[in-house]
Design an enzyme around this catalytic site. Structure first.
Site, PDB file in Angstrom:
ATOM      1  N   ASP A  49     -50.551 -33.009 -16.050  1.00 12.00           N
ATOM      2  CA  ASP A  49     -50.301 -32.549 -14.701  1.00 12.00           C
ATOM      3  C   ASP A  49     -50.260 -33.833 -13.874  1.00 12.00           C
ATOM      4  OD1 ASP A  49     -50.233 -30.678 -12.542  1.00 12.00           O
ATOM      5  OD2 ASP A  49     -52.321 -31.173 -12.129  1.00 12.00           O
ATOM      6  N   ASP A  81     -54.105 -25.138 -12.448  1.00 10.32           N
ATOM      7  CA  ASP A  81     -53.499 -25.214 -13.776  1.00 10.32           C
ATOM      8  C   ASP A  81     -54.430 -24.721 -14.891  1.00 10.32           C
ATOM      9  OD1 ASP A  81     -55.141 -27.395 -13.808  1.00 10.32           O
ATOM     10  OD2 ASP A  81     -53.528 -28.867 -13.705  1.00 10.32           O
ATOM     11  N   ASP A  94     -56.270 -31.081 -13.818  1.00 13.94           N
ATOM     12  CA  ASP A  94     -57.487 -31.222 -13.022  1.00 13.94           C
ATOM     13  C   ASP A  94     -58.121 -29.859 -12.739  1.00 13.94           C
ATOM     14  OD1 ASP A  94     -55.643 -30.227 -11.304  1.00 13.94           O
ATOM     15  OD2 ASP A  94     -55.877 -31.754  -9.764  1.00 13.94           O
TER      16      ASP A  94
HETATM   17  P1  ADP Z   1     -49.061 -30.649  -9.183  1.00 14.20           P
HETATM   18  O1  ADP Z   1     -48.238 -30.050 -10.255  1.00 14.20           O
HETATM   19  O2  ADP Z   1     -48.553 -32.008  -8.820  1.00 14.20           O
HETATM   20  O3  ADP Z   1     -50.526 -30.664  -9.491  1.00 14.20           O
HETATM   21  P2  ADP Z   1     -49.246 -28.263  -7.507  1.00 14.20           P
HETATM   22  O4  ADP Z   1     -48.699 -27.295  -8.489  1.00 14.20           O
HETATM   23  O5  ADP Z   1     -50.676 -28.168  -7.189  1.00 14.20           O
HETATM   24  O6  ADP Z   1     -48.847 -29.768  -7.872  1.00 14.20           O
HETATM   25  O7  ADP Z   1     -48.449 -28.122  -6.146  1.00 14.20           O
HETATM   26  C1  ADP Z   1     -47.047 -28.250  -6.146  1.00 14.20           C
HETATM   27  C2  ADP Z   1     -46.486 -28.426  -4.772  1.00 14.20           C
HETATM   28  O8  ADP Z   1     -46.769 -27.270  -3.992  1.00 14.20           O
HETATM   29  C3  ADP Z   1     -47.053 -29.577  -4.023  1.00 14.20           C
HETATM   30  O9  ADP Z   1     -46.374 -30.768  -4.290  1.00 14.20           O
HETATM   31  C4  ADP Z   1     -46.853 -29.118  -2.568  1.00 14.20           C
HETATM   32  O10 ADP Z   1     -45.531 -29.378  -2.157  1.00 14.20           O
HETATM   33  C5  ADP Z   1     -47.044 -27.625  -2.648  1.00 14.20           C
HETATM   34  N1  ADP Z   1     -48.423 -27.236  -2.339  1.00 14.20           N
HETATM   35  C6  ADP Z   1     -49.343 -26.739  -3.197  1.00 14.20           C
HETATM   36  N2  ADP Z   1     -50.493 -26.471  -2.571  1.00 14.20           N
HETATM   37  C7  ADP Z   1     -50.319 -26.843  -1.287  1.00 14.20           C
HETATM   38  C8  ADP Z   1     -51.159 -26.830  -0.130  1.00 14.20           C
HETATM   39  N3  ADP Z   1     -52.415 -26.411  -0.175  1.00 14.20           N
HETATM   40  N4  ADP Z   1     -50.629 -27.286   1.022  1.00 14.20           N
HETATM   41  C9  ADP Z   1     -49.363 -27.716   1.086  1.00 14.20           C
HETATM   42  N5  ADP Z   1     -48.546 -27.760   0.041  1.00 14.20           N
HETATM   43  C10 ADP Z   1     -48.994 -27.326  -1.125  1.00 14.20           C
HETATM   44 MG    MG Z   2     -52.423 -29.914  -9.867  1.00 12.92          MG
END
Ligand code: ADP
Ligand code: MG
Length: 628
Positions: A328, A525, A521
């Site tokens: 991730d 996920d 993390d």
């Molecule tokens: P990653 O795969 O990098 O861990 P996430 O799946 O957690 O990322 O989130 C993917 C995308 O969704 C982020 O890059 C952001 O654009 C959006 N996002 C997720 N959670 C939030 C939040 N709490 N506030 C704003 N944007 C969010």
């Molecule tokens: Mg993440």
């Protein structure tokens, strides 16, 4: 040494002493038999009882049965021949018990070692009452109590520092020797040692829910999840013992019958029965049975010393066959601490936009939310916010000061039907909508963890063929991070459910023996962590979901711990295989020698105890894998 072990040691000494003394006393006949029965029963009564119980339950497949039949048989033979040579049967029992004692001592020691190695169990918590410190059982401290931790003491319960500044030694938890500085407002986890200043901590969890307790639970229960090698050994024992019993029986009966019937010679029954009994003694599989679980146990202990918690020996085995590592991005390869790098198209002004964003994000634990709150900097008045919804992989919506606020990515804007302006800066884009109107975007960027690049390279040195990154972030950001770190494949703009799908695809397309590890993390996920062949959680201290879902927990956020974990598992498995091959090899050689009449019962038991001691010592090497 526990009481049982002490008692056994006493039995060993008494029986051995009696045996030596009897050698100098010239008694014969029934008196001799009675004299020798004393050391025999002292050393072997429990084996005879267990064997008897086994026979009663028609379970004649264990070592107790082998030892009982062999020694009783040898004594019967000595009686029949009138030789009065009972020493051998007693010595065999004696050596067998010495082996057993050594075994239980080694197992007990390595079990204790693991807890001692980690040395994190706190014995008390200090509570201030009436100006005096009072020591209480950490179990009795309620959530929200302020506890005092003095220099040199262990932090007993997770919480937040309310007063004081200090350096913490986290080595026992993370294997990291660099101290960590904390001050008022910082979160603190139990198990660290407070080094310099007095800290007052408001507890955030109960003792049983605190990091320390959960880690100890994990480690203590780890051995109950059996690996395939261990399952192999139990299956092996089930087939093996009846097989050697049958072989021994054949050895006792077939050659003498052949001699008399086919060759017309005397049967020479004594010789063959003696060989068959020796065969039984030699066949005892204790070395194998004990050294395999012990090796895994030691491997798990060694790993936890290095800051890698493995929840079971099966995971250690899977880890050693890891060929694909899927990461991730946020919080795993990057620090998850975003800095605001630009704000565009905001009709409300930059400061106001960040304030709205921070308020809307006030209830989320996503790294983005924490970063926006940090960027705002001010006190967050939760009273101004209501109706918070977090949409995993998209963002949040909430009502702030009576306005409908949305903060998130393209997907969120699309689903709300808000037209947004594309941003050309490279970074994670947080689009904002206020009362259904587009209100500009905040560009934030994250930095890679300093060791991420090296970790990705190291993985290739320990058998990993492919590294893959999955992220919900935009293509441009994902591409840049992957290029920087040398990741082979990237998939971006994925929702949490898409990540599961991708991992399933990858699992389907790989060869059967190869294993896929997912490193995350634990923030949105957790499903992927449980779907992968092996789930590795990073930065797990904070995230409960990760500890639950993962099979391996890295106690600090350092990606270098991933290749380390794989190396440890490979070393441990190598030790396991060494022991299997060595123990089975020596055993087979012994059995052949015995069947040919080239080895006595003495030699057989010596070989067995010797192999066991070597195998156990080899297993204990796994405890020191952290130095890899
Ligand atoms: P990653 O795969 O990098 O861990 P996430 O799946 O957690 O990322 O989130 C993917 C995308 O969704 C982020 O890059 C952001 O654009 C959006 N996002 C997720 N959670 C939030 C939040 N709490 N506030 C704003 N944007 C969010
Ligand atoms: Mg993440």
């Amino acid at each position: 040494m526990n009481r049982k072990q002490k008692k056994m040691l006493a039995r060993i000494f008494i029986s051995a002493a009696l045996l030596i003394v009897l050698n100098f006393i010239p008694v014969t006949g029934a008196a001799r038999f009675a004299c020798y029965m004393a050391p025999y029963l002292i050393i072997g009564y429990d084996i005879l009882i267990k064997a008897g119980k086994g026979i009663a339950h028609r379970q004649v497949t264990d070592e107790n049965f082998l030892m009982a039949v062999a020694t009783v048989g040898a004594i019967a033979l000595a009686l029949y021949e009138g030789s009065g040579d009972y020493t051998e049967a007693i010595a065999v029992m004696l050596f067998y018990q010495i082996g057993e004692w050594f075994q239980s001592y080694a197992v007990g020691k390595s079990r204790r070692n693991i807890s001692e190695l980690m040395d994190i169990r706190p014995d008390y918590a200090n509570i201030e009452s009436g100006g005096k410190l009072e020591r209480v059982d950490p179990d009795e401290v309620a959530v929200g109590t302020v506890i005092v931790v003095q220099p040199g003491e262990k932090v007993p319960i997770d919480g937040v520092v309310v007063e004081g500044e200090s350096s913490l030694n986290t080595a026992a938890l993370t294997g990291e020797s660099l101290p960590r500085d904390v001050k008022a407002g910082d979160e603190i986890i139990s198990g660290c040692i407070n080094m310099t200043g007095v800290l007052k901590i408001r507890t955030a969890k109960e003792f049983g829910e605190s990091t320390v307790s959960r880690i100890l639970d994990l480690v203590e229960n780890a051995s109950s999840r059996k690996s395939r090698s261990e399952a192999f050994i139990s299956r092996f024992a089930r087939i093996y013992t009846p097989a050697v019993c049958a072989a021994a029986l054949a050895l006792a009966v077939v050659p003498p019958l052949l001699r008399t019937l086919a060759l017309g010679l005397s049967g020479d029954w004594e010789t063959w029965i003696y060989r068959a009994l020796t065969f039984l003694v030699a066949s005892c599989p204790c070395a194998l049975v004990i050294s395999i679980p012990l090796s895994f146990f030691a491997g798990i202990g060694g790993a936890s010393k290095a800051g890698v918690l493995v929840k079971g020996s099966n995971y250690l085995e899977t880890l050693s066959r890891t060929r694909i590592v899927v990461f991730d991005k946020t919080g795993t390869l990057t620090k998850g601490v975003f800095e605001v790098s630009a704000i565009h198209h905001s009709p409300y002004g930059d400061a106001k936009l960040v304030e709205y964003a921070a308020l809307a994000e006030s209830a989320s634990s996503h790294p983005i939310s924490r970063s926006l709150q940090a960027a705002y900097g001010g006190e967050i008045d939760r009273g101004r916010v209501s109706g918070i919804h977090e949409i995993s992989g998209q963002g949040v919506t909430a009502t702030v000061d009576g306005h409908a606020v949305a903060a998130g990515n393209d997907k969120l804007m699309d689903s709300l039907g808000v037209k947004f302006i594309e941003c050309h800066s490279v970074g994670t884009i947080i689009h904002m909508a206020i009362d259904g109107e587009y209100a500009g975007h905040i560009v934030i960027s994250d930095v890679e963890k300093p060791t991420a690049r090296e970790a990705v390279r190291e993985l290739k040195n320990c058998g990993v063929r492919e590294t893959v990154m999955l992220t919900g972030d935009t293509r441009s950001v994902a591409g840049r991070v992957a290029r920087d770190l040398g990741i082979d494949r990237v998939y971006s703009e994925l929702l949490p459910a898409d990540k599961v799908e991708k991992v399933e695809e990858l699992i389907k397309s790989k060869d059967a023996g190869a294993k896929l590890a997912f490193v995350g993390d634990g923030i949105n996920d957790a499903p992927v962590l449980s779907r992968a062949d092996i789930g590795i959680a990073m930065g797990a201290m904070g995230s409960d979901a990760a500890i639950e879902a993962a099979d391996v927990v890295l106690m600090d956020d350092d990606p270098m711990k991933i290749p380390k974990a794989i190396k440890i598992s490979r070393k441990c498995l190598r030790i396991v295989y060494e022991n299997i091959v060595f123990a089975i090899g020596v055993k087979l050689a012994c059995l052949v020698l015995v069947a040919l009449g080239l080895a006595s019962m003495w030699l057989a038991i010596f070989a067995d105890v010797g192999v066991m001691i070597i195998a156990v010592l080899n297993a204990i090497r796994a405890l020191f894998v952290s130095k890899l």
